[in-house]
Design a protein around this motif. Structure first.
Motif, PDB file in Angstrom:
ATOM      1  N   ARG A  22       0.955  -1.242  -0.123  1.00 26.39           N
ATOM      2  CA  ARG A  22       0.112  -0.079  -0.182  1.00 26.39           C
ATOM      3  C   ARG A  22       0.770   1.224   0.195  1.00 26.39           C
ATOM      4  NH1 ARG A  22      -1.010   2.980   4.242  1.00 26.39           N
ATOM      5  NH2 ARG A  22      -0.392   1.550   5.744  1.00 26.39           N
ATOM      6  N   LEU A  23       1.783   1.362   0.750  1.00 24.72           N
ATOM      7  CA  LEU A  23       2.800   2.628   0.648  1.00 24.72           C
ATOM      8  C   LEU A  23       3.580   2.579  -0.426  1.00 24.72           C
ATOM      9  CD1 LEU A  23       4.409   1.997   4.387  1.00 24.72           C
ATOM     10  CD2 LEU A  23       2.609   3.628   3.881  1.00 24.72           C
ATOM     11  N   HIS A  24       4.099   1.573  -1.119  1.00 29.15           N
ATOM     12  CA  HIS A  24       4.634   1.915  -2.472  1.00 29.15           C
ATOM     13  C   HIS A  24       3.694   2.463  -3.496  1.00 29.15           C
ATOM     14  CE1 HIS A  24       8.728   0.631  -2.246  1.00 29.15           C
ATOM     15  NE2 HIS A  24       8.593  -0.458  -1.168  1.00 29.15           N
ATOM     16  N   LEU A  25       2.233   2.031  -3.337  1.00 28.89           N
ATOM     17  CA  LEU A  25       1.348   2.401  -4.393  1.00 28.89           C
ATOM     18  C   LEU A  25       1.022   3.802  -4.094  1.00 28.89           C
ATOM     19  CD1 LEU A  25      -1.059  -0.528  -4.451  1.00 28.89           C
ATOM     20  CD2 LEU A  25       0.253   0.200  -6.313  1.00 28.89           C
ATOM     21  N   GLY A 253      11.965  -2.352  -0.580  1.00 32.09           N
ATOM     22  CA  GLY A 253      10.842  -2.958  -1.359  1.00 32.09           C
ATOM     23  C   GLY A 253      10.925  -2.354  -2.809  1.00 32.09           C
ATOM     24  N   VAL A 254      10.571  -2.883  -3.803  1.00 30.51           N
ATOM     25  CA  VAL A 254      10.594  -2.354  -5.178  1.00 30.51           C
ATOM     26  C   VAL A 254       9.214  -2.850  -5.767  1.00 30.51           C
ATOM     27  CG1 VAL A 254      11.370  -2.433  -7.494  1.00 30.51           C
ATOM     28  CG2 VAL A 254      12.841  -2.804  -5.825  1.00 30.51           C
ATOM     29  N   LEU A 255       8.441  -1.810  -6.175  1.00 33.80           N
ATOM     30  CA  LEU A 255       7.142  -1.892  -6.761  1.00 33.80           C
ATOM     31  C   LEU A 255       6.996  -2.513  -8.228  1.00 33.80           C
ATOM     32  CD1 LEU A 255       3.908  -1.717  -6.082  1.00 33.80           C
ATOM     33  CD2 LEU A 255       4.206   0.511  -7.039  1.00 33.80           C
ATOM     34  N   ILE A 256       6.577  -3.658  -8.352  1.00 38.71           N
ATOM     35  CA  ILE A 256       6.645  -4.206  -9.706  1.00 38.71           C
ATOM     36  C   ILE A 256       5.273  -4.662 -10.136  1.00 38.71           C
ATOM     37  CG2 ILE A 256       9.134  -4.551  -9.445  1.00 38.71           C
ATOM     38  CD1 ILE A 256       8.239  -7.525  -9.498  1.00 38.71           C
ATOM     39  N   GLN A 257       5.138  -5.282 -11.419  1.00 38.11           N
ATOM     40  CA  GLN A 257       4.017  -5.885 -11.563  1.00 38.11           C
ATOM     41  C   GLN A 257       4.204  -7.527 -11.989  1.00 38.11           C
ATOM     42  OE1 GLN A 257       0.897  -3.755 -13.970  1.00 38.11           O
ATOM     43  NE2 GLN A 257       1.892  -4.569 -15.716  1.00 38.11           N
ATOM     44  N   ILE A 258       3.356  -8.291 -11.515  1.00 39.37           N
ATOM     45  CA  ILE A 258       3.342  -9.816 -11.863  1.00 39.37           C
ATOM     46  C   ILE A 258       2.177 -10.139 -12.363  1.00 39.37           C
ATOM     47  CG2 ILE A 258       5.279  -9.985 -10.241  1.00 39.37           C
ATOM     48  CD1 ILE A 258       3.100 -11.193  -8.322  1.00 39.37           C
ATOM     49  N   PRO A 259       2.219 -11.437 -12.847  1.00 42.74           N
ATOM     50  CA  PRO A 259       0.824 -12.179 -13.356  1.00 42.74           C
ATOM     51  C   PRO A 259       0.180 -12.603 -12.093  1.00 42.74           C
ATOM     52  CG  PRO A 259       2.566 -13.299 -14.464  1.00 42.74           C
ATOM     53  CD  PRO A 259       3.226 -12.426 -13.380  1.00 42.74           C
ATOM     54  N   ARG A 260      -1.301 -12.713 -12.308  1.00 40.01           N
ATOM     55  CA  ARG A 260      -2.244 -13.184 -11.148  1.00 40.01           C
ATOM     56  C   ARG A 260      -1.844 -14.747 -11.046  1.00 40.01           C
ATOM     57  NH1 ARG A 260      -6.118  -9.432 -10.877  1.00 40.01           N
ATOM     58  NH2 ARG A 260      -7.042 -10.567  -9.419  1.00 40.01           N
ATOM     59  N   PRO A 261      -1.927 -15.230  -9.567  1.00 41.99           N
ATOM     60  CA  PRO A 261      -1.161 -16.345  -9.393  1.00 41.99           C
ATOM     61  C   PRO A 261      -1.859 -17.627 -10.020  1.00 41.99           C
ATOM     62  CG  PRO A 261      -2.037 -15.229  -7.393  1.00 41.99           C
ATOM     63  CD  PRO A 261      -1.888 -14.030  -8.457  1.00 41.99           C
ATOM     64  N   GLU A 262      -3.488 -17.390 -10.122  1.00 41.01           N
ATOM     65  CA  GLU A 262      -4.116 -18.366 -10.651  1.00 41.01           C
ATOM     66  C   GLU A 262      -4.006 -18.652 -12.177  1.00 41.01           C
ATOM     67  OE1 GLU A 262      -6.759 -14.573 -10.771  1.00 41.01           O
ATOM     68  OE2 GLU A 262      -5.293 -15.647  -9.235  1.00 41.01           O
ATOM     69  N   ARG A 263      -3.812 -17.708 -12.947  1.00 41.97           N
ATOM     70  CA  ARG A 263      -2.990 -17.583 -14.450  1.00 41.97           C
ATOM     71  C   ARG A 263      -1.686 -18.216 -14.519  1.00 41.97           C
ATOM     72  NH1 ARG A 263      -6.172 -15.243 -18.326  1.00 41.97           N
ATOM     73  NH2 ARG A 263      -8.251 -13.975 -17.687  1.00 41.97           N
ATOM     74  N   PHE A 264      -0.915 -17.890 -13.545  1.00 41.89           N
ATOM     75  CA  PHE A 264       0.395 -18.315 -13.478  1.00 41.89           C
ATOM     76  C   PHE A 264       0.495 -19.904 -13.625  1.00 41.89           C
ATOM     77  CE2 PHE A 264       4.499 -19.522 -11.934  1.00 41.89           C
ATOM     78  CZ  PHE A 264       5.448 -18.629 -12.201  1.00 41.89           C
TER      79      PHE A 264
END
Length: 343
Positions: A22-25, A253-264
Motif C-alpha cells: 500500500r505504501l509503495h502504491l 522494497g521495489v514496486l513491480i507488476q506480476i501475473p495473477r497467481p491463478e493464471r500463472f
C-alpha cells in the motif's frame, strides 16, 4: 501422495507485506505533477498525468483507470507531504519481513528490478514473469517458500502487450538496454534477423529476455513504450492479462507488476507440455512443480479464482485443452483438484 509442505507466513508478516505494498502504491501516486486526464482505447480507460513544462504540455502514463488508483491520485497532495514518514515506514516494514523469514530478492535481481522500476518499465505495462515472478507470490498469497522452490533457472523474463506499448504514447525514462549494459549484461542478437530481445550476464549465467504475446507467428516485435524488442510467444496473452502489483523485497522494497497467481499456475501447465521433448525439457519439471504448489494452495484459499482461470483456458480451443490434458496426465493429484473445481 506428494506432500507440498504449504506453510503460512505469520499474521504479522502478511499484514506487514500488505502495508508495504500500500505504501509503495501511495508513493507512486504522490508523484502527480499536474491534472489527471482519462483516455479511452479499445473499451478501456487509461489515466495520465498532464502537465506543462515551459510552453509544452507533457503526459505521463499513470495506469489503467480503477477506483483505487483514482482514490490515491485524489490524495496526491497529502501523500506528497507524508513522503518522509512513508519512507521510514517502508524501511521498517521491509526489516520486519526479513526478520519474519520472507525470502528476499538477490542483489543482482533486486538492483535490476529497481533500475527498471525507476525507468518506468512496470508503469508502462512491463510484467515480470517466470520463476522471478513466482517467488513474489509468497507475499501475495501469504505463504512461506522453501529456498529450493525459488531456485532460479538463470532467466529473468519481462513481458508486455505490443498493442498496449504502441498505444500508450509514453516511453521509459531510460532504455532497458542501457541499464543492462551498466549492469554488465551483453546483448544477444537473434540468429536470423539480428534483432536484440535478450541479454546475457557477462560474468554469470543470468539471462534477461523480453517477451510479448503472439497473435499469429512467433516473431520478434517492437515494444515502443519500453524501448526494446520482444520475442512473441503463444499463450502469453493469457498469462499477463490483468496483472497485479507486488513488492520485491530488496532494500525498502521495489514496486513491480506480476501475473495473477491463478493464471500463472494454469499457464505453467501449458508451458510444461510445450517444453516436453525440446531443448528446455528440463525446465518442464520445475514448471509442473510450481503449478502443483499453486493449484493446491489456491484450491484452498481462492477456489473461485482458480476455477475461473482454468475454465478460461479450457474454453480457448482444442490446442489449449490438449496442452493442459497432457501435463495433467503426469500430475494426477493436480488433475483431481482441478476436476473438482470445474465440472
Amino acid at each position: 501422495m506428494v506432500d507440498l509442505h504449504i506453510t503460512s507466513l505469520s499474521r504479522s508478516a502478511q499484514v506487514a507485506y500488505q502495508d508495504l505494498l500500500r505504501l509503495h502504491l501511495e508513493e507512486t501516486a504522490s508523484g502527480l505533477i499536474g491534472s489527471v486526464e482519462a483516455r479511452h482505447r479499445n473499451g478501456r480507460t487509461y489515466l495520465y498525468d498532464r502537465f506543462r513544462i515551459g510552453t509544452q504540455m507533457k503526459s505521463h502514463y499513470l495506469g489503467e483507470d480503477t477506483p483505487e488508483l483514482r482514490d490515491r491520485l485524489a490524495s496526491a497532495a497529502r501523500l506528497k507531504a507524508e513522503a518522509e514518514e512513508r519512507s521510514k515506514s517502508m524501511g521498517r516494514l521491509a526489516r520486519l519481513l526479513r526478520a519474519e523469514g520472507m525470502i528476499t530478492t538477490d542483489r543482482e535481481t533486486g538492483s535490476l528490478l529497481l533500475a527498471f522500476a525507476r525507468a518506468g518499465v512496470f508503469r508502462l505495462g512491463g510484467t515480470l514473469v517466470g520463476t522471478a515472478a513466482y517467488s513474489l507470490f509468497q507475499g501475495e498469497l501469504g505463504v512461506r517458500f522453501d529456498t529450493d522452490d525459488l531456485a532460479q533457472t538463470g532467466d529473468i523474463d519481462f513481458a508486455s502487450f505490443e498493442r498496449l506499448s504502441v498505444s500508450l504514447g509514453d516511453r521509459v525514462e531510460e532504455d532497458p538496454g542501457d541499464i543492462l549494459k551498466t549492469l554488465k549484461f551483453d546483448p544477444v542478437p537473434g540468429v536470423f534477423d539480428r534483432q536484440i530481445w535478450k541479454w546475457r550476464q557477462s560474468s554469470g549465467a543470468a539471462m534477461v529476455e523480453f517477451l510479448t504475446p503472439a497473435f499469429g507467428e512467433e516473431v520478434v516485435k517492437p515494444l515502443p513504450a519500453l524501448g526494446v524488442s520482444a520475442q512473441a510467444l503463444h499463450y502469453l496473452n493469457y498469462l499477463i492479462a490483468n496483472p497485479i502489483h507486488a513488492v520485491a523485497l530488496y532494500r525498502s522494497g521495489v514496486l513491480i507488476q506480476i501475473p495473477r497467481p491463478e493464471r500463472f499456475a494454469i499457464h505453467k501447465l501449458i508451458v510444461a507440455d510445450r517444453r516436453s521433448g525440446g531443448p528446455d525439457q528440463g525446465k518442464s519439471v520445475k514448471d509442473r512443480g510450481q503449478a502443483a504448489f499453486l493449484v493446491t494452495l489456491l484450491a484452498q484459499d481462492r477456489p473461485d479464482d482458480l476455477a475461473d482461470a482454468y475454465s478460461d483456458a479450457l474454453s480457448r480451443g482444442p490446442r489449449w485443452r490438449h496442452r493442459l490434458t497432457s501435463s495433467l496426465s503426469k500430475m494426477p493429484e493436480t488433475r483431481d483438484i482441478l476436476s473438482t473445481l470445474v465440472k
